[in-house]
Structures are given as C-alpha cells and as structure tokens.
Design an enzyme around this catalytic site. Sequence first.
Site, PDB file in Angstrom:
ATOM      1  N   HIS A  84       0.819  -1.217   0.000  1.00 47.27           N
ATOM      2  CA  HIS A  84       0.000   0.000   0.000  1.00 47.27           C
ATOM      3  C   HIS A  84       0.851   1.264   0.000  1.00 47.27           C
ATOM      4  CE1 HIS A  84       0.110   0.022   4.545  1.00 47.27           C
ATOM      5  NE2 HIS A  84       0.065   1.312   4.355  1.00 47.27           N
ATOM      6  N   ASP A 220       1.148  -7.640   2.365  1.00 44.03           N
ATOM      7  CA  ASP A 220       1.291  -6.215   2.087  1.00 44.03           C
ATOM      8  C   ASP A 220       2.764  -5.785   1.935  1.00 44.03           C
ATOM      9  OD1 ASP A 220       0.886  -3.521   1.843  1.00 44.03           O
ATOM     10  OD2 ASP A 220      -0.490  -3.359   3.528  1.00 44.03           O
ATOM     11  N   SER A 641       3.895   2.405   8.399  1.00 41.25           N
ATOM     12  CA  SER A 641       3.714   1.361   7.403  1.00 41.25           C
ATOM     13  C   SER A 641       5.008   1.141   6.642  1.00 41.25           C
ATOM     14  CB  SER A 641       2.612   1.735   6.425  1.00 41.25           C
ATOM     15  OG  SER A 641       1.400   1.339   6.972  1.00 41.25           O
TER      16      SER A 641
HETATM   17  N1  ARG Z   1      -4.733   0.710   7.317  1.00 40.28           N
HETATM   18  C1  ARG Z   1      -3.405   0.735   6.759  1.00 40.28           C
HETATM   19  C2  ARG Z   1      -2.762   2.130   6.922  1.00 40.28           C
HETATM   20  O1  ARG Z   1      -3.335   2.966   7.553  1.00 40.28           O
HETATM   21  C3  ARG Z   1      -3.404   0.250   5.353  1.00 40.28           C
HETATM   22  C4  ARG Z   1      -4.045   1.145   4.349  1.00 40.28           C
HETATM   23  C5  ARG Z   1      -4.024   0.689   2.932  1.00 40.28           C
HETATM   24  N2  ARG Z   1      -5.011  -0.341   2.649  1.00 40.28           N
HETATM   25  C6  ARG Z   1      -6.295  -0.129   2.274  1.00 40.28           C
HETATM   26  N3  ARG Z   1      -7.064  -1.152   2.138  1.00 40.28           N
HETATM   27  N4  ARG Z   1      -6.800   1.063   2.070  1.00 40.28           N
HETATM   28  O2  ARG Z   1      -2.082   2.644   6.093  1.00 40.28           O
HETATM   29  N1  ASP Z   2      -1.337   1.593   7.835  1.00 43.87           N
HETATM   30  C1  ASP Z   2      -0.663   2.713   8.478  1.00 43.87           C
HETATM   31  C2  ASP Z   2       0.389   3.362   7.580  1.00 43.87           C
HETATM   32  O1  ASP Z   2       0.230   3.448   6.400  1.00 43.87           O
HETATM   33  C3  ASP Z   2      -0.077   2.279   9.765  1.00 43.87           C
HETATM   34  C4  ASP Z   2      -0.994   2.543  10.901  1.00 43.87           C
HETATM   35  O2  ASP Z   2      -1.756   3.522  10.873  1.00 43.87           O
HETATM   36  O3  ASP Z   2      -0.915   1.772  11.858  1.00 43.87           O
HETATM   37  O4  ASP Z   2       1.356   3.931   8.011  1.00 43.87           O
END
Ligand code: ARG
Ligand code: ASP
Length: 707
Positions: A84, A220, A641
């Site tokens: 991502h 990921d 991330s």
């Molecule tokens: N929750 C994770 C973060 O905050 C992954 C985000 C990307 N994935 C998604 N399905 N939108 O970055």
């Molecule tokens: N998924 C998040 C990021 O892109 C990480 C988090 O918020 O825990 O940095």
Amino acid sequence: MKKTFLLAIAAVVMSMSARADEGMWIPTLLGRNQAAMQAAGMRITAQDIYDVNHASLKDAVVLFAGGCTGEYVSDEGLLLTNHHCGYSYIVRNSTVAHDYLTKGFWAMTRDEEIPCPGLKVVRLVRMDDVTAQVLEGVNDNMSEAERDRIIATNHEKVCRKAEQGTHYKAMIKPLFYGNQYFLYVNEEFTDVRMVGAPPSNIGKFGGDTDNWMWPRHTGDFSMFRVYADADNRPAPYSKDNKPYRPLKYLEISLAGVEEGDFTFVFGYPGTTRRYVTHDAVDLAANVENPIRIALRDIRLGHYNAAMRQSAAQRLKYASRVAGIANGWKKWQGESLGIERLRGVQQKMEQEERFEKWAQTHHEYKGVLAELGKQYDVLRRTEVERVYFTEAMMASDFMNRTFALWRLDTITDDERLLQEAGRLRTAAETYFADFEQHSEVDSRIFVETFLYMWEHGYAPFMTQSDASDVTSALVGIYDKSVLNNEKKFNKLMSSNAKKIRAALKKDPAVQLFDNAYRRVYTREKNDMYRQANAEIQRLMRKYVKGMMEQYPDSNFFPDANLTLRVAYGHVKGFRPKDAIYYTPYSTIEGIMEKENPYVYDYRVEPHLKHLYEVKNYGQYANAKGEMPVAFIATNHTTGGNSGSPVLNADGRLVGINFDRCWEGTMSDLLFDPNYCRNISLDIRYCLFIIDKFAEARHLIDEMTIVEK
Ligand code: ARG
Ligand code: ASP
C-alpha cells in the site's frame, strides 16, 4: 483501604507516564530505554540501533515516498516496504493491458526495473538536540510573534550550518510543543525504481473489508531499488546510475516469532496527539469523526459501485478509494475506542489532578481554563472547515470549480491566460471519460452537498426542502462550463475579459464562492489562526507542567514523521467478550476466506496450488505452517507502514503495515489491552518472492539466517 489507596496512586502515575509498551522513542536518546528494552528481551544495545560514529541499524531505515517507511535488505539498494506504500506507483505504471496492480510485477533483470519519477527515499544522516541554539534569545516575557521570529532566524542559521559543504538537507522540528527542538540532517535519493509487487489478491488480499482488522492475511509488501551516482551519492535518474550501496542493510531471520517474543519497530510515525486535553479528544471522537465518516459513506458507495463495473474503472478509482476508505474505517475504530476507554472522562480526571497540583505551582494556574476557552473558539470554526473539505471538496467537479474560482481572482491578464492554458491541459484527464465519470461524480457532488445543507452548513441554499435543493444542484452541474468540454476549451482559450465575465456568471463558480466566503472570512480565519497559536502556546506550558508534575516518568514526544523506535511483545488480545485473538495468522486463513464472488477474497490460483502441494520451502514454521501475519504491542501510527519489525537480535522478522481496529485510538490514547500493530511475517514475504514469483535472484541478494 490500604490497597485501594495504593491502586489510586498507581492509577494517577499510570495516567500520565507512558503505559506498558506505549511510546515512540527518539533513537539518539534510547540509552534511557535500554535497560527496559533488555529486560523485555532485547539482546542488542541502544548503540546498535543508533550510533553517532558508525553505521548502525538506523542507516538501513528510510522515509519512503514522504509518508511511509522502507528498509534496505541488500548491499545493492534493495528496499522493502508495503504494497500500500508503493501502491500509487504500481498503479501509475499499470495500464489495462499491463495491469501490474492486478497481476503483479517482477523485474527479472535490473533492466526491467521501472523508474518512478517523483518517488523519494530519505536517509537520516544524523539528529541532534538543538534546543539551546533554537531558543537562544527567547524569554518568557516576549510575545508569541516575537518568539516565533527569533526561533525562525535561529532555525535558519542552524540548518545552513548543518548543510554547509554537504549535499544534505537539514530541518528542525519542535518536540513537546516547542519545549525541545531537534535537528534532522537528511540525504535524499530520487532515482528509485520498482522491482517487485505481488498481484493485488495477495498484496491487498482482504482489501478494505479486512483493512484495520485482525485476523489478517494481506501480503502487504512491495520492492524497490535505490540508485546512486558513481560515487554512491544521490543523483537524478540516469541510465548510468548504479545500485546504491547502503551503509547498513538488514539481515533477515527465518526463526519467526512466537507469543511473548520481544520485537521493535523502527520507522517514521506521522502524527499522534498524546497530551491533548479532553476538549480535543471530544472534538475528534464525537464531532469531527462522525461528520467525516458519514460524508465518506456517500462517496465510497458511488466509487465502489463504479469499480465493480469494469477493470478500467477499478484502476481509475483504486488509489483514491484506498485513501478515502482508510480514514473512514480508522475514525470509526478510534471513536469507539475512545468511548470504550471513557477517553474524555479520563482526560478530565488528569486535568483535575493537574489543577490541584497547580495550586502550589502558580506558573501553571489557569492554563487549562485558558485552553478550554480556546477550544470553544476553535470548535466553532473547525466544524465548518471539516464540512468544507469533506463535503464541498468531495467531487472532482467542485475541485475543478475551485481552480476556476481562483482563476477569476488573478488580476494580471497575462498570468490569468497562462493559468487558463494550464487548466485547459489539466482538464484533459477530467474530460477523457467524462460520460462515465460524471455519472459518479455528479452524484457525489449532489449528495455530499445535500448532506451539508441538511445539517445546516449550507444556508446560502435558500430552497426550503431537499428535493428543491437537489434540483438546484443538478441545474448548477448541468449549466456549469465544466459540463461541456468544447465550451470549456473555447473559454479557456479566449481573452481575459471574456474569461472573467463568463466565470462570474458560471453557477458552479457562484456556488463555490458563496460557500467559500461563508467559511473563510477574514474574521473567521483570524479567529482560527489565533486559537491554534494560543493552543500551541498553552499546550507548551501544560506539557512542561506535566513533566514537572511527574518528574520520574519517561515522556515520549508526539510522533512528527521523524525516526522513532517502538518496542513491545508479540501478543494476542480479547477484542470482545468471549473472543480471544491469537497472535499469528497462516495461509490456512487465506483459504478459509476464499470466495470467488467477493473481489477482496479471490485467491490467486498459483498461490492455491503452492498451498495444496505444501511447497513452502524453508519458509514454513516449526509446525509446518505457512505464517502470514502477526500482532504485537508496539505503539505505531500512520507512517509506520513499511517499517522493519526486528527481533531481540535486531534481525528483520516482519514488515509493519497496520493496527487492529479495536486499538486505533492509540494516536490519542494507548491501551495495552487493545492496541496492537499488525506485521507481515517476513517468511510469507520471502515465500511469495521465491516460490510464487520465482524471483530467486532477489532472495539471493539478501542475507537470510536461520536464527
Ligand atoms: N490501514 C493501513 C494504513 O493505515 C493500510 C491502508 C491501505 N489499505 C487499504 N485497504 N486502504 O495505512
Ligand atoms: N497503515 C498505516 C500506515 O500506512 C499504519 C498505521 O496507521 O498503523 O502507516
């Protein structure tokens, strides 16, 4: 009696100092945490993590694309980060014919690696406490403006000196609301090439359905390579550049992790607000989040429907939907988590204790009352602003209208014409698939606007019922110059006088003007700016006071997108009554979730085959399972991330990519019972590279050890 008294004391101390496993620590000050980290299981030293004089783990960790983390895993500049995090670059390099997003991409030779213009990788050369230099000449009696002026001058001086005679870039950031300042000297690399990405149904398996959730089975990760000039220095893209030789790269351990194992996360957490008062928590959890969530519900509904219709539309909206859905879901978890923890109440209790303490520490008397007043002011302007960004600016139509509205404010004819030419070119993509896109976009425009009107934030729409507002909005959309490519291009190519006259009459520009002038009046802007400045100043005092109030606590500064270390243990948790989450997931879960009718749960046939014949190579765990992800108590946030997750010996065991939904309030309030970071097990990553993609040459570049 005695016991309850002791418990009460424990609660008081707990509530301000970091809770178990809470904290994002400054690498240069890690000496203070070393004993605790070693007691928790770490076998290396703080100096192994950050060494002032020698290469150390910190040289293997980079800021990736301005908002994620990456790590070097070979002496030829090979970088690991999340899928991502590389997402928008994977999308940009994809077409319907060469759909790397859906099918994956693997450069089998260096020549096949794809340049990614605009992608930047930053290595921290060094960081220093420069509080004394930055605050030189500042005293408590001067105004904030004067203080800011002196700080800005000092800031400039310190940075220029740090950069002198180098190709580095220096910056200074405040910590603890300006009680402390740190200098960061960085080296920036811009020749970064795409090396590998698994197909979406591995790299984004579970999609937005599983996002922020455990149990998780998302592979990921993606891979890039940094290139440098002949002297191993950063250089713009060139065919002649060579793979960068990092000062340090990470060794990878195949040993994996088990419940209770020590881990630390080393990366670039973006923003936390650990020390804010109950007003800020209430505003976020109970006012702003619900508005944002509701408005994004509307947008997501339309985009998701469009994405189900064709591959082209899926590619078109993939990246923006990922972004919109990500905040949408996180805020839901955050608000629930704050409610569960009685977050507002907890903060009020801490504030009461502070006030009591301040009775004998006069300097701090009244700070909280003042803060409360400023939040009352802020709240009034802030809610309107949230509506403006989440509703007014939700559609591409309104974003383009904004550009036209700005065009009309340019007084110089020549500049106006130049800008008109630029808008004309920029609008080519907007008009490219206009028929299809406008169906989605016009609905988003009308529905988000209507929501805003229904909640009293669009009083300039004078119609008295929703259906009249709707038809007025549809009329505006239809009559706008943005609804007719020919007319638009003709107008943008005519003279300044004509352009101005037409824009003044354009109903969309008029609508935007009405909305904008309501929210961003000079008076409100001043109010907003002043309230924020005052909050900064008061928070600086409040945080300083808390540090005096609890002199024995180790405080960590809020995340500010600089390099930090978080540490904790691999650990399951109880999200709800009668449910216990074990700390790791395996490929079995992918097969359990498989559903050919649900896009997020389609399983890649080749992966399924490898599963069926159990071709896991050296990557299975001792039980013969193929691990996929694990959770731990490391305190992380957005920006973390892609961060390396390291074991007690400082070897790579995972790649951080998310948090569990029940703990997403950790930016404001950390709770060791619920807050878990989610990491990709490095063995699954290697298995995908080796067995699935058969990109053995990449595995051969890495240093992989059994322990
Ligand atoms: N929750 C994770 C973060 O905050 C992954 C985000 C990307 N994935 C998604 N399905 N939108 O970055
Ligand atoms: N998924 C998040 C990021 O892109 C990480 C988090 O918020 O825990 O940095």
